[in-house]
Design a protein around this motif. Structure first.
Motif, PDB file in Angstrom:
ATOM      1  N   ARG B  21      28.672  42.983   4.711  1.00 13.24           N
ATOM      2  CA  ARG B  21      27.667  43.480   3.761  1.00 13.24           C
ATOM      3  C   ARG B  21      28.374  43.688   2.430  1.00 13.24           C
ATOM      4  NH1 ARG B  21      23.254  44.787   6.516  1.00 13.24           N
ATOM      5  NH2 ARG B  21      23.440  45.404   8.703  1.00 13.24           N
ATOM      6  N   PRO B  22      28.375  42.716   1.572  1.00 20.53           N
ATOM      7  CA  PRO B  22      29.139  42.812   0.323  1.00 20.53           C
ATOM      8  C   PRO B  22      28.524  43.819  -0.643  1.00 20.53           C
ATOM      9  CG  PRO B  22      27.802  40.821   0.352  1.00 20.53           C
ATOM     10  CD  PRO B  22      27.669  41.448   1.715  1.00 20.53           C
ATOM     11  N   ALA B  23      29.332  44.272  -1.584  1.00 20.80           N
ATOM     12  CA  ALA B  23      28.846  45.193  -2.611  1.00 20.80           C
ATOM     13  C   ALA B  23      27.666  44.569  -3.343  1.00 20.80           C
ATOM     14  CB  ALA B  23      29.965  45.509  -3.594  1.00 20.80           C
ATOM     15  N   GLY B  24      26.660  45.372  -3.570  1.00 19.24           N
ATOM     16  CA  GLY B  24      25.480  44.884  -4.269  1.00 19.24           C
ATOM     17  C   GLY B  24      24.381  44.418  -3.329  1.00 19.24           C
ATOM     18  N   SER B  25      24.732  44.184  -2.078  1.00 17.75           N
ATOM     19  CA  SER B  25      23.716  43.737  -1.125  1.00 17.75           C
ATOM     20  C   SER B  25      22.876  44.929  -0.673  1.00 17.75           C
ATOM     21  CB  SER B  25      24.372  43.076   0.078  1.00 17.75           C
ATOM     22  OG  SER B  25      25.121  44.016   0.814  1.00 17.75           O
ATOM     23  N   GLN B  26      21.702  44.623  -0.152  1.00 18.29           N
ATOM     24  CA  GLN B  26      20.818  45.673   0.290  1.00 18.29           C
ATOM     25  C   GLN B  26      20.943  45.913   1.787  1.00 18.29           C
ATOM     26  OE1 GLN B  26      16.896  44.470  -0.947  1.00 18.29           O
ATOM     27  NE2 GLN B  26      17.149  45.453  -2.935  1.00 18.29           N
ATOM     28  N   LEU B  27      20.837  47.171   2.165  1.00 16.20           N
ATOM     29  CA  LEU B  27      20.770  47.503   3.586  1.00 16.20           C
ATOM     30  C   LEU B  27      19.356  47.213   4.102  1.00 16.20           C
ATOM     31  CD1 LEU B  27      23.553  48.673   3.658  1.00 16.20           C
ATOM     32  CD2 LEU B  27      22.627  50.833   4.436  1.00 16.20           C
ATOM     33  N   PRO B  28      19.223  46.952   5.393  1.00 17.88           N
ATOM     34  CA  PRO B  28      17.872  46.839   5.963  1.00 17.88           C
ATOM     35  C   PRO B  28      17.122  48.155   5.751  1.00 17.88           C
ATOM     36  CG  PRO B  28      19.534  46.086   7.520  1.00 17.88           C
ATOM     37  CD  PRO B  28      20.270  46.724   6.398  1.00 17.88           C
ATOM     38  N   SER B  29      15.818  48.111   5.833  1.00 19.21           N
ATOM     39  CA  SER B  29      15.036  49.327   5.646  1.00 19.21           C
ATOM     40  C   SER B  29      15.262  50.272   6.824  1.00 19.21           C
ATOM     41  CB  SER B  29      13.557  48.998   5.530  1.00 19.21           C
ATOM     42  OG  SER B  29      13.057  48.610   6.792  1.00 19.21           O
ATOM     43  N   GLU B  30      14.935  51.514   6.624  1.00 16.50           N
ATOM     44  CA  GLU B  30      15.100  52.503   7.687  1.00 16.50           C
ATOM     45  C   GLU B  30      14.311  52.092   8.927  1.00 16.50           C
ATOM     46  OE1 GLU B  30      13.934  56.213   6.110  1.00 16.50           O
ATOM     47  OE2 GLU B  30      15.629  56.383   4.754  1.00 16.50           O
ATOM     48  N   ALA B  31      13.109  51.621   8.662  1.00 20.30           N
ATOM     49  CA  ALA B  31      12.251  51.237   9.786  1.00 20.30           C
ATOM     50  C   ALA B  31      12.906  50.124  10.604  1.00 20.30           C
ATOM     51  CB  ALA B  31      10.893  50.785   9.270  1.00 20.30           C
ATOM     52  N   GLU B  32      13.459  49.145   9.901  1.00 21.25           N
ATOM     53  CA  GLU B  32      14.050  48.039  10.640  1.00 21.25           C
ATOM     54  C   GLU B  32      15.283  48.486  11.408  1.00 21.25           C
ATOM     55  OE1 GLU B  32      15.069  44.451   8.464  1.00 21.25           O
ATOM     56  OE2 GLU B  32      16.287  43.864  10.202  1.00 21.25           O
ATOM     57  N   LEU B  33      16.112  49.307  10.764  1.00 21.74           N
ATOM     58  CA  LEU B  33      17.296  49.807  11.454  1.00 21.74           C
ATOM     59  C   LEU B  33      16.893  50.619  12.684  1.00 21.74           C
ATOM     60  CD1 LEU B  33      19.557  50.817   8.441  1.00 21.74           C
ATOM     61  CD2 LEU B  33      19.891  48.921  10.025  1.00 21.74           C
ATOM     62  N   ALA B  34      15.852  51.417  12.530  1.00 21.08           N
ATOM     63  CA  ALA B  34      15.382  52.222  13.655  1.00 21.08           C
ATOM     64  C   ALA B  34      15.000  51.319  14.829  1.00 21.08           C
ATOM     65  CB  ALA B  34      14.188  53.071  13.229  1.00 21.08           C
ATOM     66  N   GLY B  35      14.294  50.248  14.500  1.00 22.43           N
ATOM     67  CA  GLY B  35      13.925  49.312  15.547  1.00 22.43           C
ATOM     68  C   GLY B  35      15.142  48.644  16.161  1.00 22.43           C
ATOM     69  N   ARG B  36      16.046  48.192  15.289  1.00 21.12           N
ATOM     70  CA  ARG B  36      17.209  47.453  15.761  1.00 21.12           C
ATOM     71  C   ARG B  36      18.086  48.293  16.683  1.00 21.12           C
ATOM     72  NH1 ARG B  36      20.910  44.752  11.216  1.00 21.12           N
ATOM     73  NH2 ARG B  36      18.845  44.053  10.607  1.00 21.12           N
ATOM     74  N   TYR B  37      18.260  49.583  16.340  1.00 21.78           N
ATOM     75  CA  TYR B  37      19.125  50.426  17.157  1.00 21.78           C
ATOM     76  C   TYR B  37      18.339  51.185  18.238  1.00 21.78           C
ATOM     77  CZ  TYR B  37      22.909  49.583  13.842  1.00 21.78           C
ATOM     78  OH  TYR B  37      23.870  49.002  13.072  1.00 21.78           O
ATOM     79  N   GLY B  38      17.035  51.071  18.184  1.00 20.59           N
ATOM     80  CA  GLY B  38      16.232  51.736  19.197  1.00 20.59           C
ATOM     81  C   GLY B  38      16.247  53.246  19.079  1.00 20.59           C
ATOM     82  N   VAL B  39      16.204  53.755  17.855  1.00 14.17           N
ATOM     83  CA  VAL B  39      16.179  55.200  17.637  1.00 14.17           C
ATOM     84  C   VAL B  39      15.045  55.546  16.685  1.00 14.17           C
ATOM     85  CG1 VAL B  39      18.668  55.403  17.963  1.00 14.17           C
ATOM     86  CG2 VAL B  39      17.748  55.041  15.671  1.00 14.17           C
ATOM     87  N   ALA B  40      14.833  56.837  16.534  1.00 12.56           N
ATOM     88  CA  ALA B  40      13.805  57.271  15.592  1.00 12.56           C
ATOM     89  C   ALA B  40      14.320  57.142  14.160  1.00 12.56           C
ATOM     90  CB  ALA B  40      13.410  58.707  15.871  1.00 12.56           C
ATOM     91  N   ARG B  41      13.383  57.159  13.240  1.00 16.81           N
ATOM     92  CA  ARG B  41      13.767  56.980  11.848  1.00 16.81           C
ATOM     93  C   ARG B  41      14.695  58.101  11.384  1.00 16.81           C
ATOM     94  NH1 ARG B  41       9.874  58.064   6.966  1.00 16.81           N
ATOM     95  NH2 ARG B  41      11.342  57.690   5.280  1.00 16.81           N
ATOM     96  N   GLY B  42      14.469  59.299  11.834  1.00 17.52           N
ATOM     97  CA  GLY B  42      15.301  60.426  11.435  1.00 17.52           C
ATOM     98  C   GLY B  42      16.770  60.203  11.787  1.00 17.52           C
ATOM     99  N   THR B  43      17.005  59.595  12.897  1.00 15.34           N
ATOM    100  CA  THR B  43      18.387  59.334  13.305  1.00 15.34           C
ATOM    101  C   THR B  43      19.034  58.323  12.374  1.00 15.34           C
ATOM    102  OG1 THR B  43      17.713  59.720  15.576  1.00 15.34           O
ATOM    103  CG2 THR B  43      19.837  58.677  15.239  1.00 15.34           C
ATOM    104  N   VAL B  44      18.280  57.300  11.998  1.00 10.91           N
ATOM    105  CA  VAL B  44      18.801  56.336  11.034  1.00 10.91           C
ATOM    106  C   VAL B  44      19.112  57.032   9.715  1.00 10.91           C
ATOM    107  CG1 VAL B  44      18.178  54.364   9.601  1.00 10.91           C
ATOM    108  CG2 VAL B  44      17.673  54.341  12.031  1.00 10.91           C
ATOM    109  N   ARG B  45      18.254  57.939   9.312  1.00 18.09           N
ATOM    110  CA  ARG B  45      18.476  58.644   8.054  1.00 18.09           C
ATOM    111  C   ARG B  45      19.757  59.470   8.107  1.00 18.09           C
ATOM    112  NH1 ARG B  45      15.055  59.059   4.133  1.00 18.09           N
ATOM    113  NH2 ARG B  45      15.622  61.177   3.583  1.00 18.09           N
ATOM    114  N   GLN B  46      20.028  60.063   9.245  1.00 19.37           N
ATOM    115  CA  GLN B  46      21.287  60.793   9.376  1.00 19.37           C
ATOM    116  C   GLN B  46      22.476  59.860   9.212  1.00 19.37           C
ATOM    117  OE1 GLN B  46      20.375  63.195  13.068  1.00 19.37           O
ATOM    118  NE2 GLN B  46      21.939  64.495  12.146  1.00 19.37           N
ATOM    119  N   ALA B  47      22.357  58.699   9.797  1.00 20.35           N
ATOM    120  CA  ALA B  47      23.460  57.741   9.725  1.00 20.35           C
ATOM    121  C   ALA B  47      23.723  57.305   8.283  1.00 20.35           C
ATOM    122  CB  ALA B  47      23.162  56.524  10.601  1.00 20.35           C
TER     123      ALA B  47
END
Lengths: 276, 276
Positions: B21-47
């Motif tokens: 993930r190079p500098a300047g690139s965007q992270l996936p959205s919280e929703a997508e990360l939540a889905g990808r890791y199988g956790v709630a959105r709040g947990t992604v936000r903590q991360a």
DNA sequence: CAGTGGTCTAGACCACCAA
DNA sequence: TGGTGGTCTAGACCACTGG
């Protein structure tokens, strides 16, 4: 629209700073605060997280949060025993690193009289290292001298990325706050900064500008700043006359699991869980 | 028991540091990360909050999070234009202030060879300022010289609170890590620190111990440390030889509402919403 | 306007500290 | 062992960014 947790944090902070909650005292439990403010527990947690980030309170799992002792801003006493050589006489003004601030912002917030002017300014091609940091092209190199209470205290040698160079060149030589001027002009926000702090001896140019002897100690802050998007804006080498300012930082062991760190210590070399 | 959000943060961090993930690139959205890791959105936000605190990613309401550019640790290039006087030659080792570390911890983590020994040590009554900071009684004053790669780099003048003095006196003069030794001996954890950083000229004692000329620049770190409960442990005046180490700090504008700060700027003097 | 992050709720379970 | 903070869920609404 101010968030509830900010209001709660403000309220608790005031209690701490006013002395109503002295250092060493315990904060009410999250459950009680939630009841008292009529919010959910999560909101209370956000509020106290703010205070923890400010270094005002400490927290540990299983124990009540405690108010940490805080030195009166700008007047941290000489920690040095009598053996220490004659230190700087008056307590120096101190600049917190909790947030990114420009010299002008900091000086204004502290109620100081300040000024500054450009000594030299020229375009030139970026070197290899600079290109890697700021992007290539024709960077703008600016030498500024800044004053506090009429005294010269800071020599700033800044290299601006090519894309901001035109806006910087358009500024008056005695521009008070470059940060604000650039925001007004092109909406540029200095959002993130990385800083390296050390001490160096004054060079002849430093000495002449700051009115100190060559070789006398300067506090150096090398800084790279970026926008919200992570786009590099500037890279700077700032040198403060010794005794004029100090940087202040508050710290805690481990990010959150404070106890774990202590256990890691025991293992001597052990394996490090953070590669940073 | 490692928290889910820590694992997610580790995963994302690795992606950033490895260059995936190079500098300047965007992270996936919280929703997508939540889905990808199988956790709630709040947990992604903590991360991602962890990564934001580390200065690796930036965030703004309404926009995707972005990866911030990071200088390779310890090798931040000379920001100074050619006009700058001859700086320190090799890139100095840098010490992060994100977390509280003892000299030994830091040196060990960096793979350095280090040592230290007590030069002087004596009890004395606390002065008024010290009593306010450390509590009264008979404090212990210790002068230590610490080395890195065999070279003397740091003079530490530490004042210990009365209640830890006995444990400190029991340590061997060449104790490698006082922090660790005190933990092993009495379970003491240095949990919180407050630091004031500036530059001073070497006094005659500093000069003799560090092998530099009198008046040469030193990086000074005045520190007060407390336990988890907020009980003051020590107060120290540490002086580093110039060029031996640098402190590194990462910053962002405003705590969370990054945009607001920019608006405040516009109002010139205006009223400050934070009294800090 | 759709998508995104920021705030907030009301629950639940667990790890830990102190008594 | 009871109270506390740490983690996590599954929703909801809002403010903001960007096309």
């Amino acid at each position: 629209m101010v968030a509830r947790y900010e209001l709660i944090a403000d309220d608790l902070r005031e209690g701490i700073l006013s002395g109503a909650r002295p250092a060493g005292s315990q904060l009410p439990s999250e459950a009680e605060l939630a009841g008292r403010y009529g919010v959910a527990r999560g909101t209370v947690r956000q509020a106290v997280a703010v205070l923890a980030a400010e270094g005002l309170v400490g927290s540990r799992q299983g124990a009540r949060r405690v108010v940490l002792p805080s030195t009166v801003p700008g007047t941290m006493p000489d920690a040095a025993p009598s053996a220490a050589p004659g230190g700087t006489p008056g307590a120096a003004r101190s600049q917190s690193f909790a947030e990114l601030h420009s010299f002008a912002q900091w000086a204004r917030a502290g109620g100081h009289r300040f000024g500054g002017r450009v000594i030299e300014q020229r375009r030139r091609r970026a070197g290899a290292a600079e290109a890697a940091r700021l992007g290539g092209g024709e960077v703008l190199e600016v030498l500024r001298l800044r004053t506090l209470e009429g005294e010269p205290v800071l020599v700033e040698r800044t290299v601006y990325a090519a894309w901001v160079a035109p806006a910087v060149e358009a500024l008056p030589a005695d521009c008070e706050s470059v940060t604000q001027a650039l925001y007004d002009a092109i909406g540029l926000v200095f959002a993130y900064g990385e800083h390296l702090i050390d001490a160096v001896a004054a060079g002849s140019q430093d000495a002449r500008l700051l009115g100190v002897r060559r070789g006398s100690p300067l506090l150096r802050q090398r800084r790279t700043t970026t926008t919200h998007e992570g786009r590099p804006v500037e890279s700077s080498d700032d040198r403060y006359r010794a005794g004029s300012v100090a940087f202040s930082i508050r710290n805690s062991i481990g990010a959150n699991p404070l106890a774990r760190q202590a256990l890691d210590l025991r293992s001597g070399r052990g394996e490090h869980m953070f590669d940073s």
